[in-house]
Design an enzyme around this catalytic site. Structure first.
Site, PDB file in Angstrom:
ATOM      1  N   TYR A   1      88.200  56.353  -2.434  1.00 16.30           N
ATOM      2  CA  TYR A   1      89.303  57.200  -1.979  1.00 16.30           C
ATOM      3  C   TYR A   1      90.619  56.430  -1.852  1.00 16.30           C
ATOM      4  O   TYR A   1      91.684  57.030  -1.795  1.00 16.30           O
ATOM      5  CB  TYR A   1      88.965  57.860  -0.634  1.00 16.30           C
TER       6      TYR A   1
ATOM      7  N   LYS B   1      73.689  52.806  -3.409  1.00 17.33           N
ATOM      8  CA  LYS B   1      73.318  53.242  -4.768  1.00 17.33           C
ATOM      9  C   LYS B   1      73.299  51.989  -5.641  1.00 17.33           C
ATOM     10  O   LYS B   1      73.998  51.897  -6.662  1.00 17.33           O
ATOM     11  CB  LYS B   1      74.356  54.289  -5.253  1.00 17.33           C
TER      12      LYS B   1
ATOM     13  N   ASP C   1      71.097  59.305  -3.001  1.00 16.62           N
ATOM     14  CA  ASP C   1      70.581  60.598  -3.477  1.00 16.62           C
ATOM     15  C   ASP C   1      69.284  60.962  -2.758  1.00 16.62           C
ATOM     16  O   ASP C   1      69.073  62.097  -2.338  1.00 16.62           O
ATOM     17  CB  ASP C   1      70.425  60.629  -5.009  1.00 16.62           C
TER      18      ASP C   1
ATOM     19  N   ASP D   1      81.471  60.901   3.194  1.00 19.64           N
ATOM     20  CA  ASP D   1      82.155  62.195   3.153  1.00 19.64           C
ATOM     21  C   ASP D   1      81.137  63.281   2.799  1.00 19.64           C
ATOM     22  O   ASP D   1      81.057  64.330   3.435  1.00 19.64           O
ATOM     23  CB  ASP D   1      83.279  62.127   2.100  1.00 19.64           C
TER      24      ASP D   1
ATOM     25  N   ASP E   1      78.982  66.063   5.465  1.00 18.70           N
ATOM     26  CA  ASP E   1      79.049  67.518   5.314  1.00 18.70           C
ATOM     27  C   ASP E   1      77.639  68.103   5.242  1.00 18.70           C
ATOM     28  O   ASP E   1      77.375  69.202   5.733  1.00 18.70           O
ATOM     29  CB  ASP E   1      79.830  67.906   4.044  1.00 18.70           C
TER      30      ASP E   1
HETATM   31  C1  IPM Z   1      86.777  64.602   5.708  1.00 26.19           C
HETATM   32  C2  IPM Z   1      87.586  65.365   4.716  1.00 26.19           C
HETATM   33  C3  IPM Z   1      88.645  64.435   4.145  1.00 26.19           C
HETATM   34  C4  IPM Z   1      87.935  63.295   3.433  1.00 26.19           C
HETATM   35  C5  IPM Z   1      89.653  65.091   3.227  1.00 26.19           C
HETATM   36  C6  IPM Z   1      90.252  66.320   3.837  1.00 26.19           C
HETATM   37  C7  IPM Z   1      90.697  64.110   2.782  1.00 26.19           C
HETATM   38  O1  IPM Z   1      86.790  65.909   3.735  1.00 26.19           O
HETATM   39  O2  IPM Z   1      87.353  64.081   6.679  1.00 26.19           O
HETATM   40  O3  IPM Z   1      85.569  64.514   5.520  1.00 26.19           O
HETATM   41  O4  IPM Z   1      87.586  63.442   2.275  1.00 26.19           O
HETATM   42  O5  IPM Z   1      87.732  62.280   4.045  1.00 26.19           O
HETATM   43 MG    MG Z   2      84.748  65.701   4.112  1.00 23.90          MG
END
Ligand code: IPM
Ligand code: MG
Length: 366
Positions: free
Chosen positions: A147, A197, A229, A253, A257
């Protein structure tokens, strides 16, 4: 008297609604402690800041973040259509969130995936998989890797458009996040899942080498290596095997989620972004423009972020534990909000502000 200056960056869409509830909780914590004072200062941040003052992370906000003892940030970003009105590099993610992380050097992102009994009904997983509850701490490296690496776009000699993005870490960056993870593992169940990985990525090979180098400094911590994975599958099939998990920025990230997925909603995901000198706190989710302004978003992730702030920035452990207890008791009493629960699902439906009021009320009873 302990005085703490807190920068409040409400952000976009549901951000201000959630921030209002977080402020209520902060004020309630302050009122319970006669030797505690919170100096709360708001500043513009995100897409709304771009439209209001011309920049998503204005200098005045940067200055306030530098001066503050901690930063509480709401989600940012607008709908796809609204976002198109903003130049690409000024959009909230590239123009505000990533620069904030870099500016404060908050390299360690704590994302608790916590499903105590009171919240178990939100999870899509079967009760036998959830067992006595899920309690995972995902630690995501937050200021390096893909990133933040150099990017290049262009046309190659064959006339084809190409893109190049780099995943770069030096050993110091890897070492600092791994120390944090080992220390958390020591404080918890003494098991650290190292997610990588290394069968494909050289960055993971170096990462794992450093894990091996540091492990002798933490002889009481058992390290378990797992491919990212396979970890994704294991998080669904057997989440209770995990305690502390550490990983590179993009892996974190994505897997965090998924953590929200196994809880039943990203709305149940607060987070702490910690550096050596600075820290900021934010929900892990986006700004949900589709439900903004309706007073139906659950403030759990924002109030949970307050609890993380009380613990990590101000060492107010007891108050942090009380905030967790209070928010869980509201769910345990059968209340929920329309973003988390469907009508007829057996809960008493209340709105964002009423949920915050109940948290404050519960806090008052301890
Ligand atoms: C998170 C979000 C951010 C990231 C985005 C909004 C830049 O998805 O904090 O997980 O990718 O880190
Ligand atoms: Mg995120």
């Amino acid at each position: 008297m302990k005085k703490h200056k807190i920068a409040l960056l409400a952000g976009d869409a549901i951000g201000p609604e959630l921030m209002r509830e977080a402020v209520k909780v902060l004020k309630a914590v302050e009122a319970r402690n006669s030797d505690l004072e919170f100096d709360l200062i708001e500043a513009p941040f995100g897409a709304s800041a771009y439209f209001e003052v011309g920049h998503p992370f204005p200098d005045e906000t940067k200055k306030l973040c530098d001066e503050a003892d901690a930063v509480l940030k709401g989600p940012v970003g607008l709908s796809y259509e609204e976002t198109q009105k903003i130049p690409v590099d000024m959009q909230a993610e590239r123009g505000a969130i990533l620069p904030l992380r870099r500016h404060l050097n908050t390299y360690a992102n704590f994302r608790p995936v916590s499903l105590p009994k009171a919240l178990a009904h939100f999870s899509p997983l079967k009760p036998e998989i959830v067992g006595d509850g899920i309690d995972i701490l995902i630690i995501r490296e937050l200021v390096g890797g893909l990133y933040f690496g150099e990017k290049e776009t262009g046309t190659n000699p064959e006339g084809l458009r190409y893109v190049k993005e780099t995943l770069e870490y030096d050993e110091k960056q890897i070492r600092q996040i791994l120390h944090v993870a080992f220390q958390q593992a020591q404080k918890r169940k003494k098991v650290l899942h190292n997610i990588h990985k290394s069968n494909v990525l050289k960055s993971s090979v170096l990462w794992n080498e450093i894990v091996e180098e540091l492990a002798p400094e933490y002889p009481d911590v058992e390290v378990k290596h797992q491919l990212v994975d396979s970890a994704a599958t294991a998080l669904c099939l057997n989440p209770t095997q995990f305690d502390v998990m550490v990983m590179e920025n993009m892996f974190g990230d994505i897997l965090s989620d998924q953590g929200g997925g196994i809880l039943g909603s990203l709305g149940l995901m607060p987070s702490a972004c910690l550096g050596d000198n600075k820290a900021y706190y934010e929900p892990s989710h986006g700004s949900a423009p589709d439900i903004a302004g309706q007073n139906i978003a659950n403030p759990y992730s924002m109030i949970g972020s307050v609890a993380l702030m009380l613990e990590h920035s101000f060492d107010l452990r007891e108050e942090a534990a009380n905030v967790w207890r209070a928010i869980q008791s509201v769910f345990a009493d059968g209340y929920s909000t329309p973003d988390l629960s469907k009508p007829g699902s057996g809960v008493t439906m209340i709105n964002t502000d009423a949920f915050g009021d109940r948290v404050v009320e519960a806090l008052g009873a301890f």
